[in-house]
Enzyme design. Sequence first.
Site, PDB file in Angstrom:
ATOM      1  N   LYS A 205       0.829  -1.209   0.000  1.00 29.46           N
ATOM      2  CA  LYS A 205       0.000   0.000   0.000  1.00 29.46           C
ATOM      3  C   LYS A 205       0.860   1.254   0.000  1.00 29.46           C
ATOM      4  O   LYS A 205       0.655   2.190  -0.790  1.00 29.46           O
ATOM      5  CB  LYS A 205      -0.912   0.009   1.225  1.00 29.46           C
ATOM      6  CG  LYS A 205      -1.807   1.259   1.326  1.00 29.46           C
ATOM      7  CD  LYS A 205      -2.150   1.622   2.751  1.00 29.46           C
ATOM      8  CE  LYS A 205      -1.003   2.341   3.439  1.00 29.46           C
ATOM      9  NZ  LYS A 205      -1.389   2.865   4.772  1.00 29.46           N
ATOM     10  N   CYS A 273     -18.877   5.901   5.336  1.00 26.94           N
ATOM     11  CA  CYS A 273     -18.823   4.435   5.405  1.00 26.94           C
ATOM     12  C   CYS A 273     -17.787   4.006   6.444  1.00 26.94           C
ATOM     13  O   CYS A 273     -16.793   3.344   6.132  1.00 26.94           O
ATOM     14  CB  CYS A 273     -18.495   3.848   4.034  1.00 26.94           C
ATOM     15  SG  CYS A 273     -18.859   2.097   3.879  1.00 26.94           S
ATOM     16  N   CYS A 280     -25.471   4.950   6.830  1.00 23.15           N
ATOM     17  CA  CYS A 280     -26.165   4.505   5.614  1.00 23.15           C
ATOM     18  C   CYS A 280     -27.391   5.355   5.303  1.00 23.15           C
ATOM     19  O   CYS A 280     -27.774   5.475   4.130  1.00 23.15           O
ATOM     20  CB  CYS A 280     -26.570   3.038   5.759  1.00 23.15           C
ATOM     21  SG  CYS A 280     -25.168   1.894   5.908  1.00 23.15           S
ATOM     22  N   CYS A 283     -26.377   8.037   3.037  1.00 18.54           N
ATOM     23  CA  CYS A 283     -25.533   7.609   1.909  1.00 18.54           C
ATOM     24  C   CYS A 283     -26.368   7.481   0.644  1.00 18.54           C
ATOM     25  O   CYS A 283     -27.438   6.869   0.645  1.00 18.54           O
ATOM     26  CB  CYS A 283     -24.856   6.282   2.236  1.00 18.54           C
ATOM     27  SG  CYS A 283     -23.802   5.659   0.895  1.00 18.54           S
ATOM     28  N   CYS A 289     -26.371  -0.712  -2.385  1.00 15.90           N
ATOM     29  CA  CYS A 289     -25.240  -1.292  -1.659  1.00 15.90           C
ATOM     30  C   CYS A 289     -25.779  -2.414  -0.777  1.00 15.90           C
ATOM     31  O   CYS A 289     -26.751  -2.201  -0.040  1.00 15.90           O
ATOM     32  CB  CYS A 289     -24.547  -0.231  -0.808  1.00 15.90           C
ATOM     33  SG  CYS A 289     -23.395  -0.893   0.422  1.00 15.90           S
TER      34      CYS A 289
END
Length: 311
Positions: A205, A273, A280, A283, A289
């Site tokens: 990463k 998130c 949610c 969102c 989702c």
Amino acid sequence: MTESPYFPAVRRVTRSSIPNEGNVQAIKRKNVPSKVPIKKEKIEISYEGPSTLVHIKQDPDIQNVESTKVKKEPLLWHEQLMNIQEMRKFADAPVDSMGCDVISDERACPEVYRYQVLVSLMLSSQTKDQVTSAAMTKLRAHGCNISNILSTPDEKLGELIYPVGFWKRKVEYIKKTSKILQEKYNEDIPDSVEGLCKLPGVGPKMAYLAMKCAWGQVVGIGVDTHVHRISNRLGWVKTKQPEDTRKALEDWLPREHWSSINHLLVGFGQQICTPVGPKCVGCLNNTICPVGKSEMRSPNKKLKVEKKEET
């Protein structure tokens, strides 16, 4: 013999007039035209599976079987991505003001700036952006270059970066990495993922993000716990480890999104998130989702507590 006016003449058959078996075969061979050569053509057959496409090519002599991956994009990924971009349009998440490229000194010479980007990435592991930014501010005031860091006692370096996660181990990593950079890279950082990953305390990463932020080269996707978590929640991938997520994303995500996807999802993960108790309700993806739809049906349901994440 006089011919009968009522019956046609019949040819008299004798034993000698009956051809034997050999003559019959000869006559047959004579009357049957010779075989026309048939050109053999290559036949391509495709079997389509859930994620691969196997091509079978039939050759006159040898059958060659080749397997090639087919990019299978998640059904609603583009709409989900557009929604996330809309939710992130104000760029007011911690990563927007405290990312590794922002907290490094852009006024420094290029090799020092690249070194600071790498150090900030090493500090950011398992650490909130606010803590990483504070540590980098102290390091820059102290003098964040390879020569000065190597001459700084470990105890003092620990004081400067505390309280980043695993700060004692990171002191060791920073010192060892700085020594390698001084001896092998002329006080600069490697310009490849392979070279970066060989440094103590540097993983994939960090390497991919260092290539992007320090060298301006997008050669892969930097996947941290935010990108890993959100990609699995949205159904983009089904993986257990961040490195597996990187490979899965790179397999189908159009390359033009590689540069921005980490920054985009990290900020989304910091604000909406979140690891536990994702927001949610607000969102834009809550109807497309899998996790969002579940949360909307059972708002009091608690998500499984995940491991401590870097935010």
